[in-house]
Design a protein around this motif. Structure first.
Motif, PDB file in Angstrom:
ATOM      1  N   ALA A   1      39.900  34.979  39.768  1.00 19.19           N
ATOM      2  CA  ALA A   1      39.997  36.147  40.635  1.00 19.19           C
ATOM      3  C   ALA A   1      38.905  37.166  40.323  1.00 19.19           C
ATOM      4  CB  ALA A   1      41.375  36.798  40.487  1.00 19.19           C
ATOM      5  N   ARG A   2      38.426  37.161  39.075  1.00 23.05           N
ATOM      6  CA  ARG A   2      37.397  38.121  38.665  1.00 23.05           C
ATOM      7  C   ARG A   2      36.002  37.521  38.635  1.00 23.05           C
ATOM      8  NH1 ARG A   2      39.173  42.835  36.473  1.00 23.05           N
ATOM      9  NH2 ARG A   2      41.424  43.063  36.155  1.00 23.05           N
ATOM     10  N   VAL A   3      35.925  36.242  38.321  1.00 24.84           N
ATOM     11  CA  VAL A   3      34.625  35.560  38.261  1.00 24.84           C
ATOM     12  C   VAL A   3      34.590  34.560  39.409  1.00 24.84           C
ATOM     13  CG1 VAL A   3      33.072  34.158  36.866  1.00 24.84           C
ATOM     14  CG2 VAL A   3      34.614  35.811  35.760  1.00 24.84           C
ATOM     15  N   HIS A   4      33.856  34.876  40.446  1.00 26.46           N
ATOM     16  CA  HIS A   4      33.914  34.087  41.674  1.00 26.46           C
ATOM     17  C   HIS A   4      32.554  34.068  42.361  1.00 26.46           C
ATOM     18  CE1 HIS A   4      33.811  37.972  43.726  1.00 26.46           C
ATOM     19  NE2 HIS A   4      34.731  38.369  42.864  1.00 26.46           N
ATOM     20  N   PRO A   5      32.300  33.082  43.200  1.00 28.47           N
ATOM     21  CA  PRO A   5      31.045  33.047  43.944  1.00 28.47           C
ATOM     22  C   PRO A   5      31.056  34.055  45.083  1.00 28.47           C
ATOM     23  CG  PRO A   5      32.439  31.218  44.595  1.00 28.47           C
ATOM     24  CD  PRO A   5      33.136  31.894  43.449  1.00 28.47           C
ATOM     25  N   HIS A   6      29.895  34.399  45.569  1.00 35.83           N
ATOM     26  CA  HIS A   6      29.760  35.277  46.731  1.00 35.83           C
ATOM     27  C   HIS A   6      29.557  34.388  47.952  1.00 35.83           C
ATOM     28  CE1 HIS A   6      29.097  39.211  48.546  1.00 35.83           C
ATOM     29  NE2 HIS A   6      28.123  38.678  49.260  1.00 35.83           N
ATOM     30  N   GLY A   7      30.371  34.604  48.970  1.00 36.31           N
ATOM     31  CA  GLY A   7      30.286  33.769  50.162  1.00 36.31           C
ATOM     32  C   GLY A   7      31.348  32.686  50.151  1.00 36.31           C
ATOM     33  N   GLY A   8      31.483  32.032  51.271  1.00 38.53           N
ATOM     34  CA  GLY A   8      32.484  30.990  51.394  1.00 38.53           C
ATOM     35  C   GLY A   8      33.513  31.350  52.442  1.00 38.53           C
ATOM     36  N   VAL A   9      34.675  30.737  52.326  1.00 42.22           N
ATOM     37  CA  VAL A   9      35.720  30.840  53.344  1.00 42.22           C
ATOM     38  C   VAL A   9      36.986  31.426  52.719  1.00 42.22           C
ATOM     39  CG1 VAL A   9      37.248  29.485  54.831  1.00 42.22           C
ATOM     40  CG2 VAL A   9      34.814  28.953  54.731  1.00 42.22           C
ATOM     41  N   GLY A  10      37.625  32.325  53.448  1.00 40.10           N
ATOM     42  CA  GLY A  10      38.867  32.927  52.983  1.00 40.10           C
ATOM     43  C   GLY A  10      40.083  32.253  53.601  1.00 40.10           C
TER      44      GLY A  10
ATOM     45  N   GLY B   1      32.692  21.638  51.480  1.00 38.17           N
ATOM     46  CA  GLY B   1      31.697  22.148  50.548  1.00 38.17           C
ATOM     47  C   GLY B   1      31.698  23.654  50.372  1.00 38.17           C
ATOM     48  N   LYS B   2      32.550  24.361  51.086  1.00 35.92           N
ATOM     49  CA  LYS B   2      32.576  25.822  50.990  1.00 35.92           C
ATOM     50  C   LYS B   2      33.511  26.271  49.858  1.00 35.92           C
ATOM     51  CE  LYS B   2      30.069  26.557  54.745  1.00 35.92           C
ATOM     52  NZ  LYS B   2      28.745  27.235  54.711  1.00 35.92           N
ATOM     53  N   SER B   3      33.126  27.351  49.201  1.00 38.05           N
ATOM     54  CA  SER B   3      34.033  27.965  48.226  1.00 38.05           C
ATOM     55  C   SER B   3      35.214  28.566  48.974  1.00 38.05           C
ATOM     56  CB  SER B   3      33.316  29.068  47.451  1.00 38.05           C
ATOM     57  OG  SER B   3      32.228  28.551  46.720  1.00 38.05           O
ATOM     58  N   LEU B   4      36.423  28.388  48.420  1.00 34.56           N
ATOM     59  CA  LEU B   4      37.627  28.914  49.057  1.00 34.56           C
ATOM     60  C   LEU B   4      38.148  30.118  48.277  1.00 34.56           C
ATOM     61  CD1 LEU B   4      39.619  25.679  50.017  1.00 34.56           C
ATOM     62  CD2 LEU B   4      37.968  26.969  51.372  1.00 34.56           C
ATOM     63  N   HIS B   5      38.504  31.163  49.012  1.00 33.02           N
ATOM     64  CA  HIS B   5      39.025  32.394  48.427  1.00 33.02           C
ATOM     65  C   HIS B   5      40.425  32.621  48.984  1.00 33.02           C
ATOM     66  CE1 HIS B   5      34.942  33.725  47.012  1.00 33.02           C
ATOM     67  NE2 HIS B   5      34.590  32.894  47.986  1.00 33.02           N
ATOM     68  N   GLY B   6      41.422  32.653  48.105  1.00 29.29           N
ATOM     69  CA  GLY B   6      42.807  32.815  48.529  1.00 29.29           C
ATOM     70  C   GLY B   6      43.236  34.263  48.537  1.00 29.29           C
ATOM     71  N   ILE B   7      43.410  34.826  49.717  1.00 26.99           N
ATOM     72  CA  ILE B   7      43.769  36.243  49.878  1.00 26.99           C
ATOM     73  C   ILE B   7      45.288  36.386  49.792  1.00 26.99           C
ATOM     74  CG2 ILE B   7      43.612  38.220  51.432  1.00 26.99           C
ATOM     75  CD1 ILE B   7      41.208  36.751  52.775  1.00 26.99           C
ATOM     76  N   HIS B   8      45.756  37.393  49.043  1.00 24.66           N
ATOM     77  CA  HIS B   8      47.194  37.614  48.945  1.00 24.66           C
ATOM     78  C   HIS B   8      47.489  39.008  48.407  1.00 24.66           C
ATOM     79  CE1 HIS B   8      47.758  37.507  44.517  1.00 24.66           C
ATOM     80  NE2 HIS B   8      46.647  36.801  44.545  1.00 24.66           N
ATOM     81  N   GLY B   9      48.703  39.503  48.677  1.00 25.53           N
ATOM     82  CA  GLY B   9      49.164  40.759  48.114  1.00 25.53           C
ATOM     83  C   GLY B   9      49.928  40.515  46.834  1.00 25.53           C
TER      84      GLY B   9
END
Length: 407
Positions: A195-204, A334-342
């Protein structure tokens, strides 16, 4: 005794969690009574009875502690540490009784660090194997209660054998405790690091009930796009949540009413006494309505060019959000995935799904703004986008058709 009291007592005794607790208590008593020939030792009798009677209440407290810490911190590790500390305290109490009553000679567990050490080892094993049991159940491998019972039973038996002072069982328990502790805390810690160390860009990815989508959801999406440089965000509302579909199939909950386009759930006599069937409320707009409201909200927020509200009902019904993640991986290879949540209970439940699905970078947001989907369903205004609020007004009126936004 009144009929209502009798009915509640009967429901409590039939509850899967009560049966699990009684089984664990009986197993606790038999393990130490047989291995230490302590059939009539008061400490052994007390520990068995205590586990049988207190386990459901302890489980509620444990869940509540993790929930409160998660809400305040949006951290998986902090919540699990809180849960672990609570169980460690209970295990210290139980082993103090067993050793203090003479059922378990203190010198037999000296090699494991005495009371402090064996309580820590059994706590680590318990947390690790129960987490694994639930992970398997979430993927439809086994049944939640059965998996947890097997995990608890194995831990009780192994720990009891270790108190005999035999070197091999103690060594197995120690190494298993280390492995389970690292697994239980390691998965959460790795998630918090991602959550703190992540790539820039990709898909949410943004999963949830969206019952309905409100302004905080929109703001969270905007923040994620800006801070993570996302090129696309897929929003997927739940269909019928797996928790509800399973409970409906078992007769543990039922639809007691339909009103204003919503289904209203209630518990039945078969409901499990400790299960929170409604972590995000008892009332749900139907899936098609929630998808429509989400699309209207996204369009009105001017995010349609980058945010897509998708619905894969067959994929979801087959494997829940785990399968939806696989579907989105196919849409964004091939895209980095970012999991959005509360950080609310529903959001942290989604976070656990992200963590179970492999290398997804969480985007956690602490929920402190006071915006409530429940309040919106009850008629509060200003918390949702205007288009959403207009639809809800029509639904409350019972309108069967209306025009909105050229639709």
């Amino acid at each position: 005794m009144s009929s209502s009291t009798t009915s509640r007592a009967s429901a409590y005794l039939r509850s899967p969690s009560t049966i699990l607790a009684f089984t664990a208590g009986a197993l606790m008593y038999l393990s130490y009574a047989v291995l230490h020939e302590a059939w009539t030792v008061p400490g052994v009798l007390f520990v068995g009875a205590f586990v049988a009677l207190a386990l459901p209440t302890y489980s509620k407290w444990s869940n509540k502690v993790e929930e409160r810490i998660g809400l305040a911190t949006a951290s998986v590790t902090a919540g699990r540490l809180g849960r672990g500390v609570l169980q460690y305290g209970m295990n210290l109490f139980l082993f103090a009784i067993l050793i203090g009553s003479g059922a378990v000679p203190e010198q037999k567990v000296a090699a494991m660090g005495g009371i402090l050490g064996i309580a820590l080892i059994t706590t680590a094993i318990s947390q690790g194997v129960q987490y694994l049991a639930l992970m398997l159940a979430n993927r439809d491998i086994g049944n939640r209660n059965r998996n947890v019972l097997i995990a608890i039973a194995g831990n009780i038996i192994l720990t009891a054998i270790a108190t005999l002072g035999l070197a091999v069982p103690q060594l197995i328990a120690q190494w298993l405790g280390i492995a389970c502790g690292l697994f239980f805390l390691g998965v959460g810690l790795a998630s918090d690091i991602r959550a703190r160390v992540h790539p820039h860009g990709g898909v949410g990815l943004f999963f949830g009930t969206f019952n309905p989508m409100h302004r905080t959801h929109i703001e969270i999406i905007r923040q994620a796009i800006s801070q993570r440089g996302l090129e696309k965000v897929y929003v997927h509302p739940t269909c019928v949540p797996k928790l509800h579909s399973d409970a409906l199939a078992k007769g543990e909950i039922e639809i007691v009413e339909r009103r204003d386009g919503r289904r209203v759930y209630g518990r039945t006599a078969k409901a499990d006494v400790i299960v929170n069937y409604f972590p995000t409320g008892r009332e749900f707009y139907e899936e098609e309505t929630r998808v429509l409201l989400a699309r209207l909200a996204i369009a009105e927020a001017g995010l349609s060019d980058i945010v897509e509200v998708v619905s894969f009902p067959e994929v979801y019904r087959t494997g829940g959000f785990h399968s939806v993640v696989k579907q989105i991986r196919r849409l964004a290879p091939g895209k980095s995935l970012h999991g959005i949540h509360g950080s609310d209970l529903g959001g942290m439940m989604v976070r656990s799904i992200y963590d179970e699905c492999g290398w997804i970078h969480p985007y956690p947001v602490r929920r402190i703004d006071g915006v409530s989907a429940t309040a919106i369903r009850n008629g509060a205004t200003g918390m949702a986008m205007p288009a959403v609020e207009q639809v809800l007004v029509h639904l409350r009126r019972g309108d069967t058709s209306f025009e909105l936004a050229d639709r």
